[in-house]
Scaffold this active site. Structure first.
Site, PDB file in Angstrom:
ATOM      1  N   TRP A 149       0.799  -1.233   0.000  1.00  0.00           N
ATOM      2  CA  TRP A 149       0.000   0.000   0.000  1.00  0.00           C
ATOM      3  C   TRP A 149       0.826   1.274   0.000  1.00  0.00           C
ATOM      4  O   TRP A 149       0.280   2.367  -0.117  1.00  0.00           O
ATOM      5  CB  TRP A 149      -0.917   0.032   1.244  1.00  0.00           C
ATOM      6  N   ASN A 150       2.154   1.171   0.154  1.00  0.00           N
ATOM      7  CA  ASN A 150       2.898   2.431   0.363  1.00  0.00           C
ATOM      8  C   ASN A 150       3.126   3.224  -0.922  1.00  0.00           C
ATOM      9  O   ASN A 150       3.042   4.442  -0.922  1.00  0.00           O
ATOM     10  CB  ASN A 150       4.206   2.197   1.138  1.00  0.00           C
ATOM     11  N   GLU A 248      10.784  -8.118  -3.605  1.00  0.00           N
ATOM     12  CA  GLU A 248      11.229  -6.773  -3.186  1.00  0.00           C
ATOM     13  C   GLU A 248      10.679  -6.571  -1.784  1.00  0.00           C
ATOM     14  O   GLU A 248       9.483  -6.331  -1.610  1.00  0.00           O
ATOM     15  CB  GLU A 248      10.685  -5.707  -4.152  1.00  0.00           C
ATOM     16  N   CYS A 282      10.126   1.739   1.355  1.00  0.00           N
ATOM     17  CA  CYS A 282      11.132   0.692   1.537  1.00  0.00           C
ATOM     18  C   CYS A 282      12.507   1.332   1.494  1.00  0.00           C
ATOM     19  O   CYS A 282      13.364   1.053   2.298  1.00  0.00           O
ATOM     20  CB  CYS A 282      10.977  -0.379   0.472  1.00  0.00           C
ATOM     21  N   GLU A 461      14.017  -4.985 -10.334  1.00  0.00           N
ATOM     22  CA  GLU A 461      13.011  -4.219 -11.056  1.00  0.00           C
ATOM     23  C   GLU A 461      13.780  -3.056 -11.698  1.00  0.00           C
ATOM     24  O   GLU A 461      14.902  -2.754 -11.298  1.00  0.00           O
ATOM     25  CB  GLU A 461      11.912  -3.729 -10.120  1.00  0.00           C
TER      26      GLU A 461
HETATM   27  P1  NAD Z   1       2.623  -6.976   3.253  1.00  0.00           P
HETATM   28  O1  NAD Z   1       3.677  -8.023   3.101  1.00  0.00           O
HETATM   29  O2  NAD Z   1       1.767  -7.018   4.438  1.00  0.00           O
HETATM   30  O3  NAD Z   1       1.637  -6.987   1.990  1.00  0.00           O
HETATM   31  C1  NAD Z   1       2.094  -6.863   0.668  1.00  0.00           C
HETATM   32  C2  NAD Z   1       1.108  -7.531  -0.278  1.00  0.00           C
HETATM   33  O4  NAD Z   1       1.118  -8.952  -0.016  1.00  0.00           O
HETATM   34  C3  NAD Z   1      -0.344  -7.083  -0.099  1.00  0.00           C
HETATM   35  O5  NAD Z   1      -0.978  -7.027  -1.357  1.00  0.00           O
HETATM   36  C4  NAD Z   1      -0.924  -8.196   0.744  1.00  0.00           C
HETATM   37  O6  NAD Z   1      -2.321  -8.343   0.594  1.00  0.00           O
HETATM   38  C5  NAD Z   1      -0.201  -9.413   0.188  1.00  0.00           C
HETATM   39  N1  NAD Z   1      -0.153 -10.559   1.113  1.00  0.00           N
HETATM   40  C6  NAD Z   1      -0.192 -10.533   2.469  1.00  0.00           C
HETATM   41  N2  NAD Z   1      -0.164 -11.796   2.957  1.00  0.00           N
HETATM   42  C7  NAD Z   1      -0.078 -12.618   1.893  1.00  0.00           C
HETATM   43  C8  NAD Z   1      -0.020 -14.040   1.751  1.00  0.00           C
HETATM   44  N3  NAD Z   1      -0.039 -14.860   2.793  1.00  0.00           N
HETATM   45  N4  NAD Z   1       0.056 -14.549   0.507  1.00  0.00           N
HETATM   46  C9  NAD Z   1       0.092 -13.730  -0.571  1.00  0.00           C
HETATM   47  N5  NAD Z   1       0.002 -12.388  -0.502  1.00  0.00           N
HETATM   48  C10 NAD Z   1      -0.064 -11.834   0.720  1.00  0.00           C
HETATM   49  O7  NAD Z   1       3.398  -5.579   3.133  1.00  0.00           O
HETATM   50  P2  NAD Z   1       2.800  -4.109   3.384  1.00  0.00           P
HETATM   51  O8  NAD Z   1       2.696  -3.880   4.837  1.00  0.00           O
HETATM   52  O9  NAD Z   1       1.611  -3.903   2.517  1.00  0.00           O
HETATM   53  O10 NAD Z   1       3.990  -3.224   2.783  1.00  0.00           O
HETATM   54  C11 NAD Z   1       5.017  -2.677   3.522  1.00  0.00           C
HETATM   55  C12 NAD Z   1       6.292  -3.503   3.360  1.00  0.00           C
HETATM   56  O11 NAD Z   1       6.665  -3.546   1.980  1.00  0.00           O
HETATM   57  C13 NAD Z   1       7.486  -2.902   4.066  1.00  0.00           C
HETATM   58  O12 NAD Z   1       8.223  -3.915   4.675  1.00  0.00           O
HETATM   59  C14 NAD Z   1       8.296  -2.279   2.942  1.00  0.00           C
HETATM   60  O13 NAD Z   1       9.665  -2.103   3.202  1.00  0.00           O
HETATM   61  C15 NAD Z   1       8.046  -3.259   1.845  1.00  0.00           C
HETATM   62  N6  NAD Z   1       8.326  -2.644   0.550  1.00  0.00           N
HETATM   63  C16 NAD Z   1       9.401  -3.075  -0.175  1.00  0.00           C
HETATM   64  C17 NAD Z   1       9.706  -2.463  -1.386  1.00  0.00           C
HETATM   65  C18 NAD Z   1      10.871  -2.910  -2.213  1.00  0.00           C
HETATM   66  O14 NAD Z   1      10.902  -2.580  -3.392  1.00  0.00           O
HETATM   67  N7  NAD Z   1      11.816  -3.635  -1.667  1.00  0.00           N
HETATM   68  C19 NAD Z   1       8.891  -1.425  -1.858  1.00  0.00           C
HETATM   69  C20 NAD Z   1       7.816  -1.014  -1.077  1.00  0.00           C
HETATM   70  C21 NAD Z   1       7.529  -1.643   0.126  1.00  0.00           C
END
Ligand code: NAD
Length: 481
Positions: A149-150, A248, A282, A461
């Protein structure tokens, strides 16, 4: 009510279930979206699977033309998309516009690569008379794109732009709290002429929709961005079907300020790098290590910048920092701050929820800087996903690098120095997938491959390098006639 997009058509959930989308600044209901179950996810996967052959066989320059047309349509709707993004995510409107525009640019970037013939295979001479080898690149098939969502739009583009341009078809799953701007952009790309089924969007819980994408054998690749814990689960589950995965994941980017740094530049970059998107990036500056010689100056300047930041609802044109996205995220940040303070850390600015109108109904938190935080504290070990910045004093570059690498994460990093030798040492030794030298730790460039190391994931990416992760190579031996 917004609807999902399956097989080029608006789609609802057969169960009638919906998800409410609330504004993080006010708590107000913004819209409802259908909540997909396994059935709708399978429909989307079937649609993408059915569309795959035709799309993969469409000439690359024709695919590029269709994507360009969709991008042009999206460009005409940037204000509408940005407004949706601010209402569902909370970020300032100005930042939403930048993000919506970056989405379009990313689609254009990969469409141009394919339109210009820049993506090529190889011809390799073989040690066999009359024969030569070819390496041809083929798309993978159906891609599941799972997005947090970020930065819902740029992280969506990072996956669908290279995937579609290379001839894959996609089922996108946005986070359940930020589907509206994604749905609108998918509608516009479809209106641009994508054949039905090439790009679908399904909304629902990760545990249902995400899991079906990971387990369904018709999906050949998962492009995932999210938390490290979720990423590990995704990888373990994708292994049973030997799916390709790009992960990622989380980060805790260090920033090093050397004794010879331009302190003004460093302080500005650190403040922007930490407080942009309310610290929910991130690639955010999450740990700062400053040489003793310039420590006091840097701390003073970062604190001054934190004090000046205008915190307000994203819809306020003067807002520089909006609310945090979720109440839970704010509670976690507060617990990390309390842990640091309990261990002896000192708050120099912020540390509270701002009070009164317009803050009381939203998930606001003040830009916060803390110092004197012992190394055992959570802020040095965990990812802090909000406007909380710990700054530490170090006695040498050696110590700074050691502290910076003392983390499970390895996503971004930054450093400030005027000495090329120090810069080189930092570049060589920092364990991170991205490194800014004398630059703001902010955006990932389309031109440059981006991705983490260690527990921040793997795969790339951006850049032409991302195409290696949305194609596979086939070696061909051509005999003489
Ligand atoms: P999250 O892992 O909770 O959710 C990410 C996505 O995964 C959502 O669409 C969610 O519905 C889905 N998801 C959750 N549980 C799942 C499961 N069991 N199976 C399949 N899909 C599932 O992450 P968040 O809280 O939405 O995002 C924040 C995190 O993302 C932070 O840790 C941030 O650092 C990371 N992030 C990383 C990057 C990068 O490029 N490395 C970029 C942005 C955010």
């Amino acid at each position: 009510m917004s609807t999902m997009v399956i097989d080029g058509k608006p789609a609802t959930a057969r169960s009638g279930a919906t998800i409410e989308i609330h504004d993080p600044a006010t708590g107000e209901l913004v819209d409802r979206v259908p909540q997909a179950g396994v059935e709708e996810t399978r429909q989307a996967i079937e649609a993408a699977h059915g569309a795959y052959r035709g799309w993969a066989d469409t000439l690359p320059h024709k695919r590029a033309q269709i994507l360009m047309k969709g991008a042009a349509l999206a460009r005409q709707h940037l204000d509408e998309v940005a407004s949706l993004l601010t209402r569902e995510q909370g970020k300032p409107l100005r930042d939403s516009k930048i993000e919506a525009e970056r989405f379009v640019e990313n689609i254009e970037f990969y469409a141009s690569l394919f339109a210009s013939g820049a993506v090529r295979g190889k011809m390799i001479p073989l040690s066999v008379p009359g024969a030569y080898g070819l390496v041809v690149k083929r798309p993978l098939g159906v891609v599941g794109a799972i997005i947090p969502w970020n930065f819902p739009l740029t992280l969506l583009a990072n996956k669908i732009a290279p995937a579609l341009a290379a001839g894959n078809t996609v089922v996108a799953k946005p986070a359940s709290s930020t589907p509206l701007s994604t749905i609108r952009l998918v509608e516009l790309l479809n209106e641009g002429g994508l054949p039905p089924g090439v790009l679908n969007v399904v909304v629902g819980p990760g545990a249902v929709v995400g899991q079906e994408l990971i387990k369904n054998p018709k999906v050949r690749k998962i492009g995932f961005t999210g938390e490290t814990g979720t990423g590990k689960m995704v990888m373990a589950e994708a292994a049973s079907d030997l799916k390709h995965v790009t992960l990622e994941l989380g980060g805790s980017d260090p920033s090093i300020v050397c004794d010879d740094a331009d302190v003004e530049m460093a302080a500005k970059a650190i403040a922007i790098g930490r407080f942009f998107n309310c610290g929910q990036a991130c690639l955010a500056v999450k740990r700062v290590f400053v040489h003793d010689a310039v420590y006091d100056q840097v701390v003073e300047k970062v604190v001054a910048r934190a004090k000046k930041l205008k915190v307000a609802p994203g819809s306020d044109a003067s807002a520089q920092m909006g609310p945090m996205h979720t109440a839970g995220g704010r509670e976690t940040l507060e617990a990390q701050l309390k842990d640091a303070v309990d261990r002896g850390g000192r708050v120099l600015v912020g540390g509270q929820r701002p009070r009164g109108v317009p803050f009381d109904k939203g998930n606001f938190f003040e830009p916060t800087v803390i110092v004197d935080v012992p190394w055992e504290a959570r802020v040095w070990r965990e990812e802090t996903f909000g406007p909380l910045l710990p700054i530490a004093r170090v006695q040498s570059l050696e110590e700074a690098i050691e502290r910076a690498n003392d983390s499970e994460f390895g996503l971004g990093s930054s450093a400030f120095t005027r000495d090329i030798k120090k810069a080189q040492q930092i570049i060589d030794r920092l364990e991170a997938g991205y490194c800014w030298i004398n630059q703001v730790n902010l955006v990932a460039y389309d031109e440059l491959p981006f991705g983490g190391t260690k527990h921040s994931g793997f795969g790339k990416e951006h850049g032409v390098e991302v195409l290696d992760f949305y194609t596979e190579e086939k070696s061909v031996i051509m005999g003489g006639v």
